[in-house]
Structure formats: structure tokens, C-alpha cells
Design an enzyme around this catalytic site. Structure first.
Site, short mmCIF file in Angstrom:
data_model
loop_
_atom_site.label_atom_id
_atom_site.label_comp_id
_atom_site.label_asym_id
_atom_site.label_seq_id
_atom_site.Cartn_x
_atom_site.Cartn_y
_atom_site.Cartn_z
N SER A 200 0.84 -1.20 0.00
CA SER A 200 0.00 0.00 0.00
C SER A 200 0.88 1.25 0.00
O SER A 200 1.64 1.45 -0.93
CB SER A 200 -0.95 -0.03 1.20
OG SER A 200 -1.87 1.04 1.15
N THR A 201 0.80 2.09 1.05
CA THR A 201 1.56 3.33 1.09
C THR A 201 3.05 3.05 0.96
O THR A 201 3.61 2.26 1.70
CB THR A 201 1.29 4.09 2.40
OG1 THR A 201 -0.12 4.22 2.58
CG2 THR A 201 1.92 5.47 2.37
N HIS A 227 -2.87 -0.89 -3.28
CA HIS A 227 -4.01 0.01 -3.07
C HIS A 227 -3.84 1.24 -3.94
O HIS A 227 -2.91 2.02 -3.77
CB HIS A 227 -4.09 0.42 -1.59
CG HIS A 227 -4.34 -0.74 -0.66
ND1 HIS A 227 -3.91 -0.75 0.64
CD2 HIS A 227 -4.96 -1.93 -0.86
CE1 HIS A 227 -4.28 -1.87 1.21
NE2 HIS A 227 -4.91 -2.61 0.32
N MET A 320 0.06 1.26 5.31
CA MET A 320 -0.61 1.65 6.55
C MET A 320 -1.80 0.73 6.79
O MET A 320 -2.46 0.30 5.85
CB MET A 320 -1.07 3.10 6.45
CG MET A 320 -1.48 3.70 7.77
SD MET A 320 -1.55 5.51 7.73
CE MET A 320 0.18 5.93 7.81
N ASP A 323 -4.25 -4.56 6.24
CA ASP A 323 -4.72 -5.40 5.13
C ASP A 323 -3.65 -6.42 4.75
O ASP A 323 -2.49 -6.09 4.57
CB ASP A 323 -5.06 -4.53 3.92
CG ASP A 323 -5.69 -5.33 2.79
OD1 ASP A 323 -6.40 -6.31 3.09
OD2 ASP A 323 -5.47 -4.99 1.62
#
Length: 382
Positions: A200-201, A227, A320, A323
Site C-alpha cells: 500500500s503506502t 491500493h 498503513m 490489510d
């Protein structure tokens, strides 16, 4: 407060500068360093205010965002940049150009260049600013803000829901835990037939690093959940395809999962795998969000575990929230192999931290060694 991430806001709209500034000031750990109405003013202010991260519009007079990124690169400025622009919704190619020029990540303004409803993307914006800004501070040997238990339980954000950002504050205020007892494996690991990555991030840069370093003879398909908003994964996959030894494409329903191909989950679509008599295929769905996301790494990992049992390798990387942490453990239980990115190299040590503390990560790996470790594990005879 010590260790706060200072943010330079660059946007030609005074209203947007004020709204973004308010979001930042409402978030523990963030502070406004300065504001600028275009790239020229931003370049003049950087030496004076020395921000930890820049939030940048793309459409501005005199010097727009793309021109600023080119000049930033020319001047050797390494301060991370998060794009916050309406153009992101109209031109995924321009957004990818910004990422290729060194921007770290992006968020879409929800309703045009002057978005009075900017609060709807607040969690996305502040999570990326905290992530990239904190990583930059660490790289410079500076202290990083750590929220008090009170701030962690009651962040200043008006909507204190169970989101990635509120979860991040809770985790950041707690001491890291020793990993739990690993799950009992149903069977011994077998030959790796698929690699699944959840990220993700910090993902756009991390995936560039990992995919560009993969061995050309890695004969295993790869499926990835990054994401990212709808409309961008096609261009993102194309940008990765140019630097990777394999075909990289945005997953479509029914796509063949085969060696030499990497599939990236579409924005706002869950990606699952399905084994059939003639081979495995990708399945996309609009089922509800899982772990706060669609696509969700947990959904992908669960389907990989069911379909490939002990012939899977699961990898959880910077991001972050949580997930992917739960069902990375399902891959582990079924007899698959699991890797997690380490704290030092992760922009945000959230998803991999939760997976590690749950006992679902067999080995923590630095970003620069991740491609090598993936190849070694996938090629190892069982």
C-alpha cells in the site's frame, strides 16, 4: 511537538491551501511548514523552511507540478512529494509521469481543482504525508513523532472511525510486540507455483525496486494488490512493464495466470485466483471492502491459499493499516512460504508489522534484498 512532520503545501487556490492546511493541523504528528501558490514559490521557500514532505497540485500557473518535479530533480532535492490534484482523475498518464519524475504517491481531489469536499480524502492524504514525511525524517537522522496513548485513542480527525490512519496512531503509540507463536502448518512447503504480493503506502516506489530486480528466469506467475484508485492501475502496470523482465498488466477477469506474467489488481476490484483444469485464471469482483479496502490483499491471499495451498509464496510490504496480515497467515498455515518487508526499509511499517506480530511472517527482508529473496525462495527445490 518533537518529531512532527512539516509539510509544504503547493496549490494555486487559496481556498485549497487553507483546507489542506486545516487537515494537516488537525492531525497529530503533522504541521504546516509553509504554503506556496506555484512551483516557483515552492522552490524559493524550500531552503528556508526545509520541509519533510511536499503536497503538490499539478495544475498551476507559471510553474506547474510537472515542471516543479523536473526542476526538483535537476536541483537534487530529495524531499518526498505527494501529488494532490484534480488532473489525476483526467489524466492517469500525467500522474504516472509525475511518479516517474520522482513523486512518491498521489491522491485525487474528489471534485475538481477546487474541492470543498476535500475532507473525504483526508485519511488518504494525511496517511501518505505521515508515511513519507516520517521516512524522510528517519533517513536524515531526525526524531519521528510518536503519539501519546491519549492522542492514539482520540485523534483530532473529525471522523474517528476504524480507518487505517486511526489504526496507525494506535499502533504507533504501542511498543512493538514479539511475534506470536507461528501457525501450525498443515503440510510442508512445496514447489512455489505462484507469488502473491500485498502492498500500500510506499508501494509505487517499492514495486519499481522489486520488479526491476527480478531474475529473468523466474518461472513463476506473480499477482499483486497495490491500493490505488480506479483508473490508474492500467497506466501503473504499463509503467512497471517498461522496467520489469516480465509482462506486467492490469488484471482483467479471466486473465490467464502464467509464468512470465505479473497481474496488478484493478482499482476498486477485488482480485482472486481460480485454478481450472487447463490452468489458473484471475477473477475480479465488486464484493464489499475487506480490511477497509477493495482491492484487498487479504482477499487475494485467502484465494491463493485455498487454490495453491503449500505451493504459494506470500509477500507483505510497506503500507498503513493491517490489510493482508490476517490471510498471509492462511498461506502460512496451508504450508506456503511468507516474507515481510522489514521496519527500516518500509515507508510505513503497518501491514508488515501486524503480520509479523501475528506470527505470520517467516522472514523479514529489507526492500533492496526483497527481489533476491523472492527469487531464491521461489526457485528453491522442496
Amino acid at each position: 511537538m518533537a518529531g512532527e512532520v512539516s509539510v509544504l503545501i503547493v496549490d494555486d487556490s487559496a481556498l485549497m491551501r487553507n483546507l489542506i492546511g486545516r487537515m494537516i493541523e488537525e492531525t497529530p504528528g503533522l504541521v504546516v511548514a509553509e504554503k506556496a501558490m506555484n512551483g516557483n514559490f515552492a522552490l524559493q521557500k524550500i531552503p528556508r523552511v526545509n520541509p519533510d514532505v511536499i503536497v503538490l497540485d499539478l495544475e498551476m500557473p507559471e510553474m506547474n507540478g510537472i515542471e516543479f518535479l523536473r526542476e526538483r530533480k535537476k536541483q537534487g532535492i530529495d524531499i518526498p512529494v505527494v501529488i494532490l490534484s484534480s488532473i489525476a482523475s483526467k489524466g492517469a498518464q500525467i500522474t504516472m509521469e509525475a511518479l516517474n519524475l520522482g513523486a512518491s504517491d498521489f491522491v485525487q481531489k474528489p471534485s475538481g481543482s477546487i474541492s470543498e469536499d476535500i475532507h473525504v480524502v483526508k485519511d488518504q492524504v494525511v496517511s501518505k504525508l505521515l508515511g513519507y514525511g516520517s521516512a524522510y525524517r528517519r533517513s536524515k537522522g531526525k526524531n519521528v513523532f510518536k503519539p501519546s496513548p491519549l492522542e492514539a485513542q482520540a485523534p483530532k480527525a473529525p471522523s474517528a472511525k476504524a480507518s487505517d490512519i486511526t489504526f496507525h496512531f494506535t499502533m504507533a503509540s504501542a511498543e512493538p510486540k514479539a511475534p506470536a507463536e507461528p501457525p501450525r502448518q498443515i503440510r510442508k512447503p512445496g514447489k512455489t507455483e505462484i507469488i502473491a504480493i500485498g502492498i500500500s503506502t510506499g508501494g509505487p516506489d517499492a514495486l519499481r525496486t522489486v520488479l526491476s530486480q527480478l531474475d529473468a528466469d523466474l518461472n513463476v506467475p506473480i499477482v499483486i494488490v497495490q491500493h490505488m484508485p480506479v483508473g490508474f492501475t492500467h497506466e501503473f502496470a504499463k509503467s512497471l512493464d517498461r522496467i520489469c523482465p516480465f509482462e506486467v498488466k492490469e488484471a482483467e477477469d479471466g486473465d490467464s495466470i502464467k509464468p512470465g506474467r505479473i497481474l496488478i489488481a484493478q482499482g476498486n476490484k477485488h482480485l482472486e485466483v481460480e485454478k481450472k483444469s487447463l490452468g489458473a485464471i484471475a477473477r475480479l469482483s465488486d464484493t464489499p471492502m475487506v480490511s477497509g479496502h477493495r482491492p484487498s490483499a487479504d482477499v487475494l491471499f485467502a484465494s491463493v491459499a485455498v487454490n495453491y495451498t503449500n505451493n504459494a509464496l506470500g509477500v507483505i510490504m510497506t503500507g498503513m493499516g493491517r490489510d493482508g496480515a490476517l490471510h498471509l497467515g492462511t498461506i502460512y498455515k496451508e504450508g506456503g512460504m511468507t516474507l515481510g518487508q522489514d521496519e527500516k526499509s518500509a515507508v510505513v511499517y503497518g501491514m508488515p508489522r501486524v503480520a509479523y506480530e501475528l506470527g505470520h511472517v517467516m522472514e523479514q527482508v529489507p526492500l533492496q534484498k526483497m527481489a533476491r529473496r523472492i527469487c531464491d525462495v521461489a526457485k528453491a527445490p522442496r
